[in-house]
Every structure is written in C-alpha cells, then in structure tokens.
Motif scaffolding. Structure first.
Motif, short mmCIF file in Angstrom:
data_model
loop_
_atom_site.label_atom_id
_atom_site.label_comp_id
_atom_site.label_asym_id
_atom_site.label_seq_id
_atom_site.Cartn_x
_atom_site.Cartn_y
_atom_site.Cartn_z
N ARG A 64 0.84 -1.20 0.00
CA ARG A 64 0.00 0.00 0.00
C ARG A 64 0.88 1.24 0.00
O ARG A 64 1.82 1.35 0.79
N ASP A 65 0.53 2.20 -0.86
CA ASP A 65 1.32 3.44 -0.95
C ASP A 65 1.20 4.29 0.31
O ASP A 65 2.05 5.15 0.56
N ALA A 66 0.14 4.07 1.11
CA ALA A 66 -0.11 4.92 2.27
C ALA A 66 0.74 4.55 3.47
O ALA A 66 0.58 5.13 4.55
N ASP A 67 1.68 3.62 3.31
CA ASP A 67 2.51 3.20 4.44
C ASP A 67 3.85 2.69 3.91
O ASP A 67 3.98 2.33 2.74
N ASP A 68 4.86 2.68 4.79
CA ASP A 68 6.10 1.97 4.46
C ASP A 68 5.74 0.50 4.29
O ASP A 68 4.91 -0.04 5.04
N ALA A 69 6.33 -0.15 3.33
CA ALA A 69 5.97 -1.55 3.05
C ALA A 69 7.22 -2.37 2.77
O ALA A 69 7.97 -2.07 1.85
N THR A 70 7.42 -3.41 3.58
CA THR A 70 8.61 -4.25 3.44
C THR A 70 8.25 -5.71 3.58
O THR A 70 7.43 -6.09 4.42
N ILE A 71 8.87 -6.54 2.74
CA ILE A 71 8.71 -7.99 2.83
C ILE A 71 10.07 -8.62 2.72
O ILE A 71 10.92 -8.20 1.94
N ILE A 72 10.31 -9.65 3.54
CA ILE A 72 11.55 -10.42 3.48
C ILE A 72 11.17 -11.88 3.30
O ILE A 72 10.25 -12.39 3.94
N VAL A 73 11.88 -12.55 2.40
CA VAL A 73 11.64 -13.97 2.10
C VAL A 73 12.94 -14.74 2.26
O VAL A 73 13.97 -14.33 1.71
N VAL A 74 12.89 -15.83 2.99
CA VAL A 74 14.05 -16.72 3.14
C VAL A 74 13.62 -18.10 2.67
O VAL A 74 12.59 -18.61 3.08
N LYS A 75 14.44 -18.69 1.83
CA LYS A 75 14.13 -20.00 1.26
C LYS A 75 15.24 -20.98 1.58
O LYS A 75 16.42 -20.64 1.49
#
Length: 308
Positions: free
Chosen positions: A295-306
C-alpha cells in the motif's frame, strides 16, 4: 552499477542488453512497469540482480514464450530467450491476466557455491516520503542464518532511527542468543526512540528448525508449499511497552519458505492467488507479493528466506 561492482566488460554489456530487452517488453506488452537493480551476494558470488515487474496481460504459455521466434506483438520474438542466455541465473513468473515478473542475475562466475539459504527483500517508503521507516537485517552465525524485520512507529526519519538502531542491536547480538533474547536486547537499546514492532527468526538447517519471536504486528509464515504455518507475535512495542515474549518454532527443511511483512502490505496477502510462486527465487517471491499487496499509504517491506 555493473562497472562499480567489478563485472567484466562482457557482463556489463549483458546487463545493458537484459535491461533494454526487459524495458522493450514492458512497453510493448504491458504499457508500464518497473525495473529495479541491486547488487547481490549468494554463495560467495557477487553480481547484479535485475527484477522486472508489470501488471500487464501476463504470459499464457511460458514454454512457448521462451522459444526464439515466438511473439504475440509482431516482433522477432527473441526477448525472453535473449535475457535468459545473457543471465547467470534466470527466473520467470507469470499468470495470465495478472502480470509478469522476471529475475535476471548477472555475475562474472557462471556458477555460485552451494548456499543453504536464499534471501529476497523488497522495501518501499510511504508515498511522498524519502526515508523508509521499516528496516531489515540478515547475518550468518555458526552456519545459521538470522533475519530481522522492523517497522518503526510512524513514518520518516524518526521511524527509521528506531528501526535502524534495532537492526544494529540485532547485528551485534551474542551468537548464543535466541530470537527472544535479541528482542529483549533491542528493547533496552532503543528506549530513547519512538519504538518499533520487530520480528527475529533463526534458521538452523542442520537441526531442521526455524525459531521465531516477534513483538507487534509483523506477519510471519513458513510454508512448504501446500500449507502455511502462521508464526505468532506478542502484542507490544519494542523500546516502549514489551510484554513477555513467546517464542515459537517450525520445521525448516529443503524447500521451506519463510515470509514476513510489515503492515504496509495488506493483511489479506496470501499465496492462493499465486500458484507455484514459492518455487521461484526468493527475490522474485518478495517482488511479486510486494507488487500485488503493498500500500502506498505506508512503508511496506517484505523479506523472504528460502531453504535450498
């Protein structure tokens, strides 16, 4: 960027060609999209990672689209095949009607050393902000991989100060600590800031276990493909009001995928709309989920570990 990180002239030319072909495909088939470029280090091999995203019509038949001469746009049909041939590592994900995502890694070495962990991250600040209040960190200690994800309260520089200071605590933590111990250290270390929500995960490939602890509304899951186990965080704020931390564990075997997000991604995010995505490179997984749920209205971060 390819020159700065020391890629050969040939590999620099490969990078330029990949970006040109990718941009051409976006304009021709999707109308608009984005290309992000970063340096990466996997298995001791450093190189350039190019991620290409669009929300266009997608590719109905990936096998046909990879063949030279195949085109639905009246071109020579050499784009995807060209990108794959000039990349050290190539990955592609597309669902008809839902866009296309492409990863191309370019390195001097043709192969990387075997690595037991593959990490992908995508982070963006709130629209109109120059600084992201989220932060993340990764460290390797005694054969284990550690990862943390934070969301500083609010937005902008003060939120970033809180989350980045906590990452510093995470990076300096005692190797004998558990995730809950790191949270407690961070709680003491950032009390002079506005605070943050935080999650810490430790991946032990030898013991086949993922240890997790979180405070606040970081969403974390681990999946092996068909089913996902949700990792529960404790209510509170690191650095301000942190209750007793309740750690949890989950199986961690080859093919396992850990995904954690800040609340800048919709809480309704899930993998059901993305069949087969968990089979892709972790950077592609992170980029696709961020594209579809951030969402543009907030900081947005995702981390993926495989687990590899």
């Amino acid at each position: 960027m390819a020159h700065v990180i020391g890629l050969s002239e040939k590999r620099q030319a490969d990078a330029a060609l990949v970006v040109t072909e990718a941009a051409t495909n976006i304009l021709k088939y999707a109308g608009h999209g984005e290309i992000t470029v970063r340096n990466y280090d996997e298995g001791g091999t450093q190189g350039l990672e190019i991620i290409v995203l669009d929300r266009g019509p997608g590719i109905a038949n990936l096998t046909s689209a990879m063949k030279d001469g195949f085109s639905t746009g009246g071109s020579l049909g050499a784009g995807l095949g060209t990108i794959q041939r000039h990349a050290t590592h190539f990955d592609l994900y597309s669902v008809a009607g839902k866009g296309t995502a492409l990863l191309a890694q370019i390195a001097n070495a043709s192969t990387a050393l075997a690595d037991r962990f593959q990490v992908g991250v995508k982070a963006t600040p709130k629209s109109g902000q120059d600084v992201c209040g989220d932060a993340w960190g990764v460290r390797r200690v005694n054969g284990k991989l550690w990862a943390t994800l934070l969301d500083g309260l609010g937005h902008g520089p003060m939120a970033a100060e809180a989350s980045n200071r906590a990452v510093g605590v995470f990076l300096q933590a005692d190797p004998a600590d558990q995730p809950a111990d790191v949270l407690r250290r961070a709680h003491q270390g950032i009390k002079s800031t506005r605070g943050a929500v935080m999650a810490v995960a430790m991946f032990d490939a030898d013991q086949r276990v993922l240890s997790f602890a979180g405070v606040g509304n970081i969403v974390g899951i681990v999946t092996g493909g068909d089913e996902a186990q949700h990792l529960i965080s404790t209510d509170g704020t690191v650095g301000y009001n942190m209750r007793t931390v309740r750690p949890s564990e989950a199986p961690w075997t080859k093919g396992s995928v850990f995904i954690a997000t800040t609340d800048g991604l919709s809480t309704r995010w899930n993998l059901t709309r993305h069949p087969g995505l968990v089979q892709c490179h972790s950077s592609l997984i992170a980029s696709v989920l961020h594209r579809d749920f951030a969402r543009d209205a907030d900081d947005a971060t995702i981390i993926v570990v495989k687990a590899c």
